[in-house]
Design a protein around this motif. Structure first.
Motif, PDB file in Angstrom:
ATOM      1  N   GLU A 114      30.831  26.737  34.292  1.00 51.76           N
ATOM      2  CA  GLU A 114      29.865  27.118  35.338  1.00 51.76           C
ATOM      3  C   GLU A 114      30.545  28.051  36.336  1.00 51.76           C
ATOM      4  O   GLU A 114      30.654  27.764  37.526  1.00 51.76           O
ATOM      5  N   THR A 115      30.976  29.175  35.841  1.00 56.89           N
ATOM      6  CA  THR A 115      31.646  30.189  36.642  1.00 56.89           C
ATOM      7  C   THR A 115      30.896  31.506  36.508  1.00 56.89           C
ATOM      8  O   THR A 115      30.662  31.972  35.393  1.00 56.89           O
ATOM      9  N   ALA A 125      29.456  32.548  33.080  1.00 52.27           N
ATOM     10  CA  ALA A 125      30.305  33.412  32.267  1.00 52.27           C
ATOM     11  C   ALA A 125      31.304  32.599  31.445  1.00 52.27           C
ATOM     12  O   ALA A 125      31.805  33.065  30.422  1.00 52.27           O
ATOM     13  N   GLY A 126      31.599  31.366  31.885  1.00 45.48           N
ATOM     14  CA  GLY A 126      32.529  30.531  31.144  1.00 45.48           C
ATOM     15  C   GLY A 126      32.061  30.189  29.744  1.00 45.48           C
ATOM     16  O   GLY A 126      32.869  29.768  28.903  1.00 45.48           O
ATOM     17  N   ALA A 174      39.021  38.823  31.906  1.00 42.64           N
ATOM     18  CA  ALA A 174      39.682  39.392  33.081  1.00 42.64           C
ATOM     19  C   ALA A 174      39.314  38.554  34.297  1.00 42.64           C
ATOM     20  O   ALA A 174      38.305  37.825  34.298  1.00 42.64           O
ATOM     21  N   TYR A 175      40.133  38.656  35.360  1.00 42.63           N
ATOM     22  CA  TYR A 175      39.947  37.779  36.523  1.00 42.63           C
ATOM     23  C   TYR A 175      40.078  38.601  37.800  1.00 42.63           C
ATOM     24  O   TYR A 175      40.929  39.478  37.910  1.00 42.63           O
ATOM     25  N   ARG A 176      39.227  38.292  38.741  1.00 39.60           N
ATOM     26  CA  ARG A 176      39.248  39.000  40.028  1.00 39.60           C
ATOM     27  C   ARG A 176      40.383  38.465  40.902  1.00 39.60           C
ATOM     28  O   ARG A 176      40.712  37.304  40.845  1.00 39.60           O
ATOM     29  N   ARG A 210      36.174  35.054  41.373  1.00 38.36           N
ATOM     30  CA  ARG A 210      37.364  34.387  41.884  1.00 38.36           C
ATOM     31  C   ARG A 210      37.091  32.891  42.083  1.00 38.36           C
ATOM     32  O   ARG A 210      36.180  32.487  42.795  1.00 38.36           O
ATOM     33  N   ARG A 211      37.910  32.078  41.399  1.00 40.34           N
ATOM     34  CA  ARG A 211      37.826  30.622  41.543  1.00 40.34           C
ATOM     35  C   ARG A 211      39.232  30.042  41.430  1.00 40.34           C
ATOM     36  O   ARG A 211      40.126  30.637  40.825  1.00 40.34           O
ATOM     37  N   SER A 212      39.406  28.834  41.986  1.00 39.37           N
ATOM     38  CA  SER A 212      40.749  28.256  42.062  1.00 39.37           C
ATOM     39  C   SER A 212      41.322  27.906  40.697  1.00 39.37           C
ATOM     40  O   SER A 212      42.540  27.812  40.538  1.00 39.37           O
ATOM     41  N   HIS A 213      40.462  27.710  39.685  1.00 37.82           N
ATOM     42  CA  HIS A 213      40.956  27.319  38.368  1.00 37.82           C
ATOM     43  C   HIS A 213      41.194  28.515  37.442  1.00 37.82           C
ATOM     44  O   HIS A 213      41.603  28.331  36.296  1.00 37.82           O
ATOM     45  N   ASN A 214      40.959  29.719  37.928  1.00 39.19           N
ATOM     46  CA  ASN A 214      41.191  30.896  37.085  1.00 39.19           C
ATOM     47  C   ASN A 214      42.637  31.035  36.608  1.00 39.19           C
ATOM     48  O   ASN A 214      42.875  31.486  35.484  1.00 39.19           O
TER      49      ASN A 214
END
Length: 452
Positions: free
Chosen positions: A401-402, A38-39, A450-452, A420-424
């Motif tokens: 690569e998200t 999605a990135g 948008a971010y979870r 959800r990822r640490s760099h969001n």
């Protein structure tokens, strides 16, 4: 009696790429697409802002009703941005409808289209796309471009016998059939801004001036400084650069007679200096300046012999600027190594060497898209706090690569929700979708993140 074998599962066949089959608005259930990359959509605001579709149309690239020119270039650019090594290995992408949506299609074209399209293009197409791209991206990434590093890069041919010239391949340690390519990188921000793979050996010496003319056509002025090694051009071309008022720093080849004369100079003629580049091993040097005459070069040129650079014999620098301090020339030239690092990045991440064509024009489209992809990643790096010096591979792993969900929402919005990822939080802070313009190849939809 042996039981009959179960019927083999039929191989799933992806849809045919066709912009007319792309459905964004519908009274039925809204379009919702799941993708593991999605990135990729993080680049949409930049491409829309620069009007990538208009640049492709102005360059007059070929297209069709099913796959218009902008969709063709965007689909090939997608492969560059996603670290895909070979066009023949893209079958897994043909089932990801979100990637097709990025290019304004229902799905990405199959590998046969991706392989054959470059044979329909001309050098003129690449020149016009590069000119339009650099003109649009310069205010963002090259606001005060003054100096450029130039270099050749031979792209090896891995097929059977080919009517290609032999060029020295450093990794192989020998000359092999290859396509010679030329790159120009802006010195300060390390952004590639020119490429040409449609070159023969007889045309190589003139490529420096062709880049100067390209930059003048795009910006209205010549480059101020050029940095390149000794094999890039001839003394006659150096003379033409000097007549044009373009400053340059390059290296002169060392002949036995020249080295003998330098050894005969008294030690008092040599001056000491410190090249205070933190990562440099050899920081204390000695140098000797003099004005010399070169064959086919009109007038005198400044020569700086430098000892202490890690080589047994002095390195000879040629400069046509007589007042800039020698130490500053050496520091600036040392930064030219950035283009070698940049070319290494292009080889490792954008897979510049993963070509198997003896047709230069085929390779030429690939190197042009490499310049565009490099600019996309440099832009992304400048937008993310703390990642200004990050290389494409690092950005790809942490942000591109998200996984995520792409959904067509009300009010002509294309909402990309990242897993959800640490760099969001870094992406949220960057707000890349702020003031994002409508995307023409997606019927004027705007992208939102948008971010979870």
């Amino acid at each position: 009696m042996r039981p009959a074998a179960p019927p083999a599962a039929e191989k799933e066949i992806p849809a045919v790429a066709d912009r007319r089959q792309l459905v964004l608005s519908s009274t039925a259930e809204p379009l919702r697409l799941r993708t593991r990359v999605a990135g990729l959509f993080l680049f949409l605001p930049l491409l829309a802002r620069l009007g990538f579709d208009r640049l492709v149309q102005a360059a007059d690239y070929p297209g069709s009703q099913m796959v218009p020119a902008d969709a063709a270039l965007l689909s090939l650019l997608t492969l560059k941005l996603l670290d895909k090594e070979r066009r023949s290995h893209i079958d897994d992408f043909n089932f990801d409808e979100a990637l097709g949506l990025f290019a304004g299609l229902n799905v990405l074209p199959k590998k046969s289209f991706a392989t054959d399209y470059s044979y329909r293009t001309k050098r003129q197409h690449q020149q016009q796309l590069l000119a339009g791209w650099v003109k649009q991206v310069a205010p963002l990434l090259l606001p005060q471009a003054r100096a450029f590093s130039l270099d050749f890069h031979p792209i090896p041919y891995r097929g059977e016998q080919a009517l290609l010239e032999n060029h020295y391949i450093p990794l192989r340690g020998q000359a092999s059939p290859s396509v010679q390519s030329f790159f120009a990188q802006e010195h300060e921000n390390r952004v590639f801004c020119y490429a040409n793979a449609n070159l023969t050996r007889d045309e190589q010496h003139g490529e420096v001036l062709r880049f100067v003319e390209f930059w003048h056509d795009v910006t209205g002025q010549d480059p101020e400084w050029l940095y390149f090694d000794s094999k890039l051009t001839s003394y006659a071309e150096l003379s033409r650069l000097n007549e044009r008022g373009v400053y340059f720093a390059t290296i002169r080849r060392r002949g036995p007679a020249l080295l003998k004369r330098l050894r005969g100079r008294p030690a008092s003629d040599w001056k000491a200096a410190v090249i205070n580049i933190p990562t440099r091993r050899q920081q204390r040097i000695r140098y000797l300046e003099e004005s010399v005459k070169l064959p086919d070069y009109q007038g005198l040129i400044r020569q700086i012999a430098v000892a202490g650079l890690g080589r047994e014999e002095p390195t000879l620098f040629l400069v046509n600027h007589f007042t800039v301090p020698a130490r500053q020339v050496l520091i600036n030239y040392a930064r030219r190594n950035g283009i070698e690092d940049g070319l290494g990045t292009n080889v490792n991440f954008f897979h510049l060497d993963c070509l198997a064509s003896e047709v230069r024009l085929n390779v030429d489209l690939d190197v042009t898209l490499t310049v565009v992809a490099n600019g996309c990643y440099r832009w992304l790096a400048t937008q993310l706090k703390g990642f200004a010096q990050a290389k494409p591979k690092q950005l790809y792993r942490k942000f591109i690569e998200t996984g995520g969900l792409v959904e067509v929402a009300a009010n002509r919005r294309l909402v990309v929700t990242f897993d959800r990822r640490s760099h969001n939080p870094i992406l949220r802070e960057a707000a890349l979708d702020r003031d994002s313009p409508p995307i023409p190849w997606l019927r004027g939809y705007r992208v939102e993140f948008a971010y979870r």
